[in-house]
Design an enzyme around this catalytic site. Structure first.
Site, PDB file in Angstrom:
ATOM      1  N   ARG A  29      10.849  -2.487  10.929  1.00 58.72           N
ATOM      2  CA  ARG A  29       9.751  -1.991  11.761  1.00 58.72           C
ATOM      3  C   ARG A  29       9.559  -2.929  12.938  1.00 58.72           C
ATOM      4  NH1 ARG A  29       4.765  -0.703   7.859  1.00 58.72           N
ATOM      5  NH2 ARG A  29       3.723  -1.668   9.631  1.00 58.72           N
TER       6      ARG A  29
ATOM      7  N   LYS B 238       0.833  -1.213   0.000  1.00 59.99           N
ATOM      8  CA  LYS B 238       0.000   0.000   0.000  1.00 59.99           C
ATOM      9  C   LYS B 238       0.863   1.258   0.000  1.00 59.99           C
ATOM     10  CE  LYS B 238      -2.176  -0.925   3.847  1.00 59.99           C
ATOM     11  NZ  LYS B 238      -1.675  -2.230   4.297  1.00 59.99           N
TER      12      LYS B 238
ATOM     13  N   ARG C 254      -9.934   1.260   7.681  1.00 64.97           N
ATOM     14  CA  ARG C 254      -9.649  -0.152   7.889  1.00 64.97           C
ATOM     15  C   ARG C 254     -10.874  -0.872   8.437  1.00 64.97           C
ATOM     16  NH1 ARG C 254      -3.838   0.642   8.260  1.00 64.97           N
ATOM     17  NH2 ARG C 254      -2.786  -1.344   8.388  1.00 64.97           N
TER      18      ARG C 254
HETATM   19  P1  ADP Z   1       0.592  -2.555   7.699  1.00 65.97           P
HETATM   20  O1  ADP Z   1      -0.427  -2.345   6.620  1.00 65.97           O
HETATM   21  O2  ADP Z   1       1.832  -3.268   7.239  1.00 65.97           O
HETATM   22  O3  ADP Z   1      -0.001  -3.188   8.939  1.00 65.97           O
HETATM   23  P2  ADP Z   1       0.537   0.271   8.387  1.00 65.97           P
HETATM   24  O4  ADP Z   1       1.735   1.137   8.467  1.00 65.97           O
HETATM   25  O5  ADP Z   1      -0.492   0.606   7.378  1.00 65.97           O
HETATM   26  O6  ADP Z   1       1.138  -1.169   8.156  1.00 65.97           O
HETATM   27  O7  ADP Z   1      -0.175   0.202   9.828  1.00 65.97           O
HETATM   28  C1  ADP Z   1       0.512  -0.188  10.984  1.00 65.97           C
HETATM   29  C2  ADP Z   1      -0.436  -0.267  12.186  1.00 65.97           C
HETATM   30  O8  ADP Z   1      -0.983   1.043  12.484  1.00 65.97           O
HETATM   31  C3  ADP Z   1      -1.670  -1.143  12.012  1.00 65.97           C
HETATM   32  O9  ADP Z   1      -1.418  -2.515  12.233  1.00 65.97           O
HETATM   33  C4  ADP Z   1      -2.613  -0.548  13.058  1.00 65.97           C
HETATM   34  O10 ADP Z   1      -2.301  -0.998  14.358  1.00 65.97           O
HETATM   35  C5  ADP Z   1      -2.319   0.932  13.002  1.00 65.97           C
HETATM   36  N1  ADP Z   1      -3.252   1.622  12.076  1.00 65.97           N
HETATM   37  C6  ADP Z   1      -2.942   2.264  10.921  1.00 65.97           C
HETATM   38  N2  ADP Z   1      -4.041   2.753  10.325  1.00 65.97           N
HETATM   39  C7  ADP Z   1      -5.091   2.409  11.116  1.00 65.97           C
HETATM   40  C8  ADP Z   1      -6.505   2.594  11.041  1.00 65.97           C
HETATM   41  N3  ADP Z   1      -7.070   3.244  10.016  1.00 65.97           N
HETATM   42  N4  ADP Z   1      -7.270   2.100  12.033  1.00 65.97           N
HETATM   43  C9  ADP Z   1      -6.745   1.439  13.062  1.00 65.97           C
HETATM   44  N5  ADP Z   1      -5.420   1.209  13.193  1.00 65.97           N
HETATM   45  C10 ADP Z   1      -4.597   1.691  12.244  1.00 65.97           C
END
Ligand code: ADP
Length: 202
Positions: free
Chosen positions: A152, A16, A89
């Site tokens: 990460r 993404k 999400r």
């Molecule tokens: P990945 O898609 O690899 O899990 P991201 O960087 O998109 O990585 O997100 C990392 C973490 O941040 C998620 O696992 C979640 O805990 C939190 N997060 C990010 N965006 C949201 C969201 N819209 N709602 C809830 N938690 C979120």
């Protein structure tokens, strides 16, 4: 006409960030990664970071009550088009976004099999400054800004498996919501970043 409001959905490590940034740059859209924003807040020990920390440490999603106002505030400041990476999400997040907009966003869904996702997280790095995604071997510094590349913390295997479960439990129904409304495009996310981008551009 191309939509000026785009959201990217997909499992963790589906690409993404890589694809979303590139599409936003090409189309002149403002770009927000909610995951990168949260990790930055954690590093800077801000109030948001401290509220989000327990969830991120466990690989759980941060509650909608925290995420929705944060993203709607950002969206409210944009005068032109935008692309959201990692939001919405959950179903309540998708509904809150629709309610706040006059033009509903279109969703791009990246599809990647679980085994490929596990291979990817095992060697993924992120720039601590600009949050560009990189792979082991590209380091030690970020090709874009010269910042430090690090794995990460949330890519440790148990955390990743939790995020994959959260994806199935909460994101899949959100994807169905966009599909039902005829606003989703599912893209095969396997192959090189250039190959995937060719499909993303459509
Ligand atoms: P990945 O898609 O690899 O899990 P991201 O960087 O998109 O990585 O997100 C990392 C973490 O941040 C998620 O696992 C979640 O805990 C939190 N997060 C990010 N965006 C949201 C969201 N819209 N709602 C809830 N938690 C979120």
């Amino acid at each position: 006409m191309k939509s000026r409001h785009l959201v990217f959905l997909g499992p963790p490590a589906s690409g993404k960030g890589t694809q979303g940034r590139r599409l936003a740059d090409d189309q002149g859209l403002a770009y927000l990664s909610t995951g990168a924003l949260l990790r930055q807040a954690l590093r800077n020990q801000t109030e948001l970071g401290e509220r989000a920390r327990p969830y991120l440490d466990r690989g759980e999603f941060v509650p909608d009550e925290i995420m929705v106002p944060m993203v709607l505030e950002w969206v409210g400041h944009q005068e032109n088009g935008w692309l959201l990476d990692g939001f919405p999400r959950t179903l309540p997040q998708a509904e809150a976004l629709d309610e706040a907009l006059s033009e509903e966003p279109r969703a791009i869904i990246l599809h990647v099999p679980d085994e490929e996702l596990r291979r990817r997280v095992a060697c993924r790095l992120e720039c601590v400054d600009c949050h560009r995604v990189a792979r082991e071997g590209e380091g030690p510094t970020c090709p874009t800004c010269g910042g430090r590349l690090e794995p990460r913390a949330d890519d440790a295997s148990s955390n990743f498996e939790n995020r994959l479960q959260e994806y199935r439990r909460l994101v899949l129904p959100t994807i169905s919501y966009y599909c039902r409304k005829g606003r989703a495009r599912i893209v095969n996310g396997t192959g090189s970043p250039d190959e995937v981008y060719g499909r993303v551009k459509g």
